[in-house]
Design a protein around this motif. Structure first.
Motif, mmCIF file in Angstrom:
data_model
loop_
_atom_site.group_PDB
_atom_site.id
_atom_site.type_symbol
_atom_site.label_atom_id
_atom_site.label_comp_id
_atom_site.label_asym_id
_atom_site.label_seq_id
_atom_site.Cartn_x
_atom_site.Cartn_y
_atom_site.Cartn_z
ATOM 1 N N THR A 3 0.837 -1.193 0.000
ATOM 2 C CA THR A 3 0.000 0.000 0.000
ATOM 3 C C THR A 3 0.872 1.243 0.000
ATOM 4 O O THR A 3 1.858 1.328 0.716
ATOM 5 N N LEU A 185 -13.186 -1.942 -1.223
ATOM 6 C CA LEU A 185 -12.744 -2.743 -0.090
ATOM 7 C C LEU A 185 -13.448 -4.093 -0.026
ATOM 8 O O LEU A 185 -12.839 -5.092 0.350
ATOM 9 N N TRP A 271 -8.260 4.115 -0.255
ATOM 10 C CA TRP A 271 -7.779 2.733 -0.373
ATOM 11 C C TRP A 271 -7.765 2.290 -1.836
ATOM 12 O O TRP A 271 -6.768 1.740 -2.316
ATOM 13 N N SER A 274 -5.016 3.847 -3.834
ATOM 14 C CA SER A 274 -3.683 3.413 -3.433
ATOM 15 C C SER A 274 -3.255 2.115 -4.098
ATOM 16 O O SER A 274 -2.102 1.689 -3.962
ATOM 17 N N ARG A 275 -4.160 1.471 -4.828
ATOM 18 C CA ARG A 275 -3.859 0.168 -5.424
ATOM 19 C C ARG A 275 -2.888 0.252 -6.585
ATOM 20 O O ARG A 275 -2.354 -0.765 -7.022
ATOM 21 N N LEU A 307 -4.563 2.710 5.659
ATOM 22 C CA LEU A 307 -5.125 2.002 4.508
ATOM 23 C C LEU A 307 -5.017 0.492 4.689
ATOM 24 O O LEU A 307 -5.956 -0.254 4.381
ATOM 25 N N ASP A 308 -3.890 0.027 5.192
ATOM 26 C CA ASP A 308 -3.718 -1.406 5.418
ATOM 27 C C ASP A 308 -4.705 -1.925 6.457
ATOM 28 O O ASP A 308 -5.264 -3.022 6.313
ATOM 29 N N GLY A 311 -8.036 -2.382 4.892
ATOM 30 C CA GLY A 311 -8.055 -3.559 4.031
ATOM 31 C C GLY A 311 -8.120 -4.861 4.789
ATOM 32 O O GLY A 311 -8.632 -5.856 4.273
ATOM 33 N N ASN A 315 -12.603 -7.187 3.352
ATOM 34 C CA ASN A 315 -11.927 -7.756 2.183
ATOM 35 C C ASN A 315 -12.702 -8.964 1.688
ATOM 36 O O ASN A 315 -13.801 -9.258 2.182
#
Length: 341
Positions: A3, A185, A271, A274-275, A307-308, A311, A315
């Motif tokens: 991330t 997400l 999020w 950020s991928r 962000l992590d 996730g 998920n």
């Protein structure tokens, strides 16, 4: 994947030769799918505000409102054509009041002219095959669409809701500029292949429903008041078996957002963006206030750890229910991901 934190910023991301902000506008819900559509005046105000706020990518389709959404976008934005990247979709339309998937070359050649008329333009910047027609090899559909490029009716081609294998087959026929798949997400299908394939091929991954069909907005859908024709009534994640468990996960995300000084939409959109630098998101909204809240993520720094954490909470493993019912899933070519039922 790793991330990347910080703000996506107003720096451009690329779709073919076009440079666009990381957030565009999905126009579907101004005419289609989520209950009663807004008034023509409210829809126009939303589109023009998006333009004023710096949105340049506007995403519509022949299916949305069975042509009504293209007509709306065309009527409101035709006078600003040189300021926008106009995206629409073919291969899934309304016929006799029913949704029909048809990727036959002759159909695509005919419907592009109908779309151009509704959109009040002589060229569509980005034209997607909305769904893969299982009766027609993707090479034939994309070959016909390549002819539209050659005829000057379309500038760049895209695909929607297809797998990495289909993307590669199509790309071998004609360069594919964008792949539009659901990504959020709670919908992680692109992580099963298309996210990486798109990066390798230089294709933009355009994420639709990045706010989980309203689930990750300021106020989640209230099942008790959803209109009978709202498409979420047929989605397992919103049914009585699964929705309470998903709301509990949403509560955990709200805590993460609050502790980071973020709104939940900022966290959810941050999020998605950020991928990868090839990811563009097209959230839809009917609210000017929500539009501005969504766009604020472009100037909002979000630490990678936040962000992590988001996730890990929501998920493909933790979500309850499939993203579509089984009948709809059989129409979609993407890799499957997440719980079923």
């Amino acid at each position: 994947m790793t991330t990347t934190g910080a703000a996506p910023g107003r720096a451009s991301r690329r779709i073919a030769s076009f440079e666009v902000p990381a957030l565009g506008l999905g126009c579907m819900n101004l005419s289609h799918a989520y209950g009663v559509a807004p008034s023509a005046e409210d829809a126009e105000r939303l589109l023009l505000t998006a333009l004023e706020e710096g949105v340049t990518l506007f995403d519509t389709a022949a299916l949305y409102g069975f042509g009504a959404n293209e007509e709306l976008v065309g009527r409101v934005l035709a006078g600003h054509r040189d300021r926008i990247v106009l995206a629409s979709k073919c291969g899934m339309t309304g016929v006799g009041g029913r949704r029909v998937i048809n990727g036959r070359p002759e159909t695509l050649r005919r419907t592009v002219d109908e779309a151009l008329a509704r959109l009040r333009t002589d060229v569509i910047d980005l034209y997607y095959l909305h769904r893969l027609d299982p009766r027609v090899p993707v090479e034939e559909s994309v070959g016909a669409m390549a002819g539209l490029v050659g005829a000057g009716k379309v500038r760049a081609l895209g695909l929607s809701e297809v797998s990495a294998a289909t993307l590669r087959r199509a790309h071998a026929v004609h360069p594919i500029a964008a792949l539009q798949n659901e990504y959020s997400l709670w919908s992680r299908n692109p992580e099963r292949g298309t996210l990486q394939a798109a990066r390798e091929l230089g294709v933009a991954l355009v994420a639709f429903s990045p706010l989980a069909r309203g689930f990750l907005t300021a106020a989640p859908p209230d099942l008790a008041v959803l209109p009978a024709d709202d498409i979420r009534r047929n989605m397992p994640r919103f049914d009585e078996r699964h929705y309470p468990a998903n709301l509990a996960l949403r509560g955990e995300l709200e805590k993460i957002a609050d502790e980071a000084g973020l709104t939940l939409p900022q966290l959810a959109l941050g999020w998605v963006l950020s991928r990868g630098p090839h990811v563009v998101a097209v959230p839809g909204t009917r609210s000017v206030d929500h539009l501005r809240e969504n766009l604020s993520v472009l100037d909002t720094e979000i630490p990678a750890g936040v962000l992590d954490a988001a996730g890990r909470v929501l998920n493909a493993t933790t979500v309850h229910g499939a993203r579509y019912n089984e009948a709809t899933l059989t129409e979609i070519d993407t890799e499957r991901c997440g719980r079923v039922g």
